[in-house]
Design a protein around this motif. Structure first.
Motif, PDB file in Angstrom:
ATOM      1  N   ASN A  53      14.456   9.100   8.945  1.00 45.29           N
ATOM      2  CA  ASN A  53      13.272   8.820   9.002  1.00 45.29           C
ATOM      3  C   ASN A  53      12.721   9.378  10.514  1.00 45.29           C
ATOM      4  O   ASN A  53      13.303   9.690  11.167  1.00 45.29           O
ATOM      5  N   THR A  54      11.105   9.481  10.359  1.00 44.88           N
ATOM      6  CA  THR A  54      10.475  10.013  11.697  1.00 44.88           C
ATOM      7  C   THR A  54       9.553   8.748  11.796  1.00 44.88           C
ATOM      8  O   THR A  54       9.021   7.978  11.090  1.00 44.88           O
ATOM      9  N   ALA A  55       8.769   8.664  12.916  1.00 43.16           N
ATOM     10  CA  ALA A  55       7.868   7.854  13.361  1.00 43.16           C
ATOM     11  C   ALA A  55       6.574   7.995  12.600  1.00 43.16           C
ATOM     12  O   ALA A  55       5.948   6.823  11.883  1.00 43.16           O
ATOM     13  N   TYR A  56       6.197   9.142  12.349  1.00 39.97           N
ATOM     14  CA  TYR A  56       5.083   9.390  11.430  1.00 39.97           C
ATOM     15  C   TYR A  56       5.488   9.966  10.152  1.00 39.97           C
ATOM     16  O   TYR A  56       6.268  11.070  10.104  1.00 39.97           O
ATOM     17  N   GLU A  57       4.854   9.847   9.015  1.00 41.62           N
ATOM     18  CA  GLU A  57       5.498  10.450   7.643  1.00 41.62           C
ATOM     19  C   GLU A  57       5.041  11.722   7.769  1.00 41.62           C
ATOM     20  O   GLU A  57       5.922  12.737   6.957  1.00 41.62           O
ATOM     21  N   ARG A  66      16.366   4.523   5.333  1.00 41.82           N
ATOM     22  CA  ARG A  66      15.802   3.124   5.618  1.00 41.82           C
ATOM     23  C   ARG A  66      14.226   3.030   5.085  1.00 41.82           C
ATOM     24  O   ARG A  66      13.263   2.494   5.827  1.00 41.82           O
ATOM     25  N   HIS A  67      13.860   4.074   4.287  1.00 38.36           N
ATOM     26  CA  HIS A  67      12.317   4.089   3.929  1.00 38.36           C
ATOM     27  C   HIS A  67      12.270   4.212   2.342  1.00 38.36           C
ATOM     28  O   HIS A  67      11.666   3.418   1.944  1.00 38.36           O
ATOM     29  N   HIS A 106       9.268   3.422  -2.337  1.00 35.89           N
ATOM     30  CA  HIS A 106      10.045   2.700  -1.020  1.00 35.89           C
ATOM     31  C   HIS A 106      10.702   1.603  -1.644  1.00 35.89           C
ATOM     32  O   HIS A 106      10.947   0.609  -1.003  1.00 35.89           O
ATOM     33  N   THR A 113       0.871  -1.389   0.130  1.00 34.33           N
ATOM     34  CA  THR A 113      -0.004  -0.009  -0.023  1.00 34.33           C
ATOM     35  C   THR A 113       0.979   1.281   0.014  1.00 34.33           C
ATOM     36  O   THR A 113       0.264   2.391  -0.018  1.00 34.33           O
TER      37      THR A 113
END
Lengths: 223, 223, 223, 223
Positions: free
Chosen positions: D156-160, D184-185, D114, D43
């Motif tokens: 990267n962050t926890a929430y986009e 890593r995203h 990704h 998704t």
């Protein structure tokens, strides 16, 4: 897009109810999708879908990318066959394994893949596959991007049905996981419906593939 | 799904019997499938199918993913051509090799693949490819998940027809194997019918691919 | 399959002669094929086809997998444009390079691929790519399975047209080769017709891919 | 090819204007394309397209390869929703991130992938991905074959949505780049229209893939 007219048309050409026909077609289509991804070659792998109090499953030992709606078995929630395709087709050996995820986790769909990514991932670890800080972890319910995602690995058995006990125990002991890896074999993945099961399977396979590449490049999986 | 009406329609548009037309179409479809898998690029590779006392084979040196039903040769069980497409097309050089599997193993279909996985697998071993404890071994008749699966490797020759003798001997000396690898070339695979030949070929190719990845990751093939 | 009726139909819907329409469609179809193989991503790569005294070529900087028959340029054998699509489309920068293979080698089709396999292969060698004892070499005209197949490598230039001189010289100095590699760029491949050019390209790409894998597995390319 | 008749037909079967329907169909088609390339599994990933003063975006958490024209959100140039699909669908979490490229760079389309190639590329470098002397760099506007192509990498962050600030700053600080990698995203890529955004994305992904292979083969990325 689905008018009454179209539903009526389906009724005429199919011996199944429109809803049953639709689930059967979806199951066949997803199996073709998984074959293209390398998850269901050599007649292996596949997906089972729950619709109401019916569970749809593919036969054993048939080419999953060439399934037709009339080849599908239908089971009740206790795993009893309520509709069968005949023509000598036998229920998938995965059936009892799929049933565990349906019963213990109230899954809506269960998927089995033997992708080389999954099989190889089981060779990189002992008791469980672990990876950390990957965005794609977020596609697996309950995981954030900075968690350590863990997938238990059980030992393979000579016959697929013999996996039942250890799969049962492992599902119960790992309530956070939506998948169980089987050593040098592949992975069982589930979700609350077919969409989530497929999403989980795609995210897990991505992580298995990335893990293999990272190992080759000398990059730590849990950095 | 196949009504009398549809069969009648096939008769009108094809110079072949419905059964011959169907086998020819299947052969073309499988060749496209194998091209997509990377087994039949550069006009190489392909599949031959036995139907009753007829053996269907593709011409030599043509693009396997672009075959048409009218391009196919038909042979009798002794390897004599009984129908040919004309238009300057020549029988595949693999024909005598395919005939060995038909005669010695009573095969129903024989497949030739030169996938990079297969060619590379021949470089990892001397006399035979060996792998152990892989679930996909079970897709090859006669093998369990915990056996050591072995595929004999013969040396390549300048002309494909020169492989005949060593292939003949190797098939006879390895009654358990459903495949013979050819050094830096590819693999011949067979089965009792086209479905089993295809299943065998997919399982073998999976094992060849996994073996290459395992070597790269420093994992033992016979653990 | 092609009846007079069908040809007539083509005439009505196309501003091109049936033969021109067919070549244009073939060129578009092959470009889609090459995109799927990873040879023509990012608007790069493609194929040019000679038909009689006309040479068909794609425009510059367009998505090769989305070409339409009306997008194609037609050149005469001296490289002059005789038909152009208009709409601001410009001839491919590869045009002068393609012309060398047409003129020096009397090619019937010329293909340009920037597959990662080809680009990476140029990094494994200095002046020429070399591989030995691979069956797929036989798909390249003039090579046997036990020869050493050699593909000259030229240095890349800032603008594609600047490759013309070294390509010209290299084609002349390597009469046995049907391809020239360009450092960290890709490969030009040709054949007497589009089928042979495609077959050559598939065989070369296979050998480039195999070479990369062999290097990773520590296997000698010239054993 | 598009006659008044066909446009008229579209009007009848679609609740959208012909232009809106066309953009919606294109968006769905490109998402299928990207799924096949491995950029939009689980998704994730996708593309947003600007058409006039409207911006088309996919919903959050849906299978990108199974999008339908009626699933798409339409935003104005300030990011306000002007049309929504209803049925519980929510706007993609990427929306604010996409808006940065629209606003700061006047992009015509923004793509998020990704791919394992992109995610792995972020692990090979600290602050920015760098590669040199690759022909495919020329597919990225402003770069020549002999430049050093650089793509900034943000953490990267926890929430986009939390990526917004660092993405904003990084886009501003790297005016030459048409992409930002996320550790890593994956990668955000844009272009002046959907064709350029797709071309950029294909070129970047090719370079990320080549970089991984070069590392494995011990070849310097900046030679």
């Amino acid at each position: 897009m689905k008018s009454i007219l179209k539903e009526a048309k389906v009724k005429k050409t199919s011996p199944f109810s429109p809803s049953s026909q639709k689930t059967r077609e979806l199951l066949c289509e997803l199996c073709r999708n998984f074959y293209d991804l390398g998850w269901a070659s050599g007649t292996g792998g596949g997906i089972s879908i729950k619709d109401g109090d019916h569970i749809y499953m593919a036969p054993s030992g048939v080419q999953k990318e060439r399934l037709n709606p009339e080849d599908i078995f239908v089971l009740d929630l206790d795993g009893n066959i309520v509709e069968e395709p005949g023509r000598g087709l036998k229920l998938s050996q995965c059936a009892p394994l799929f049933m565990h995820a349906y019963k213990i986790r109230n899954a809506g769909a269960v998927l089995h893949s033997h992708s080389v990514n999954a099989a190889t991932a089981t060779m990189l670890f002992d008791k469980s596959f672990r990876i950390k800080n990957m965005e794609m972890q977020k596609g697996v319910e309950g995981y954030g991007a900075f968690d350590t995602l863990e997938v238990p690995i059980i030992e393979n058995t000579a016959y697929e049905c013999e996996l039942a006990d250890s799969l049962d125990e492992t599902i119960k002991n790992n309530p956070k996981s939506h998948a169980v890896l089987v050593r040098r074999h592949g992975v069982y993945v589930w979700g609350k419906d077919w969409k989530q099961a497929k999403t989980h399977a795609e995210c897990y396979d991505y992580l298995f593939e990335a893990a293999g590449r990272m190992k080759q490049l000398g990059i730590s999986l849990e950095k």
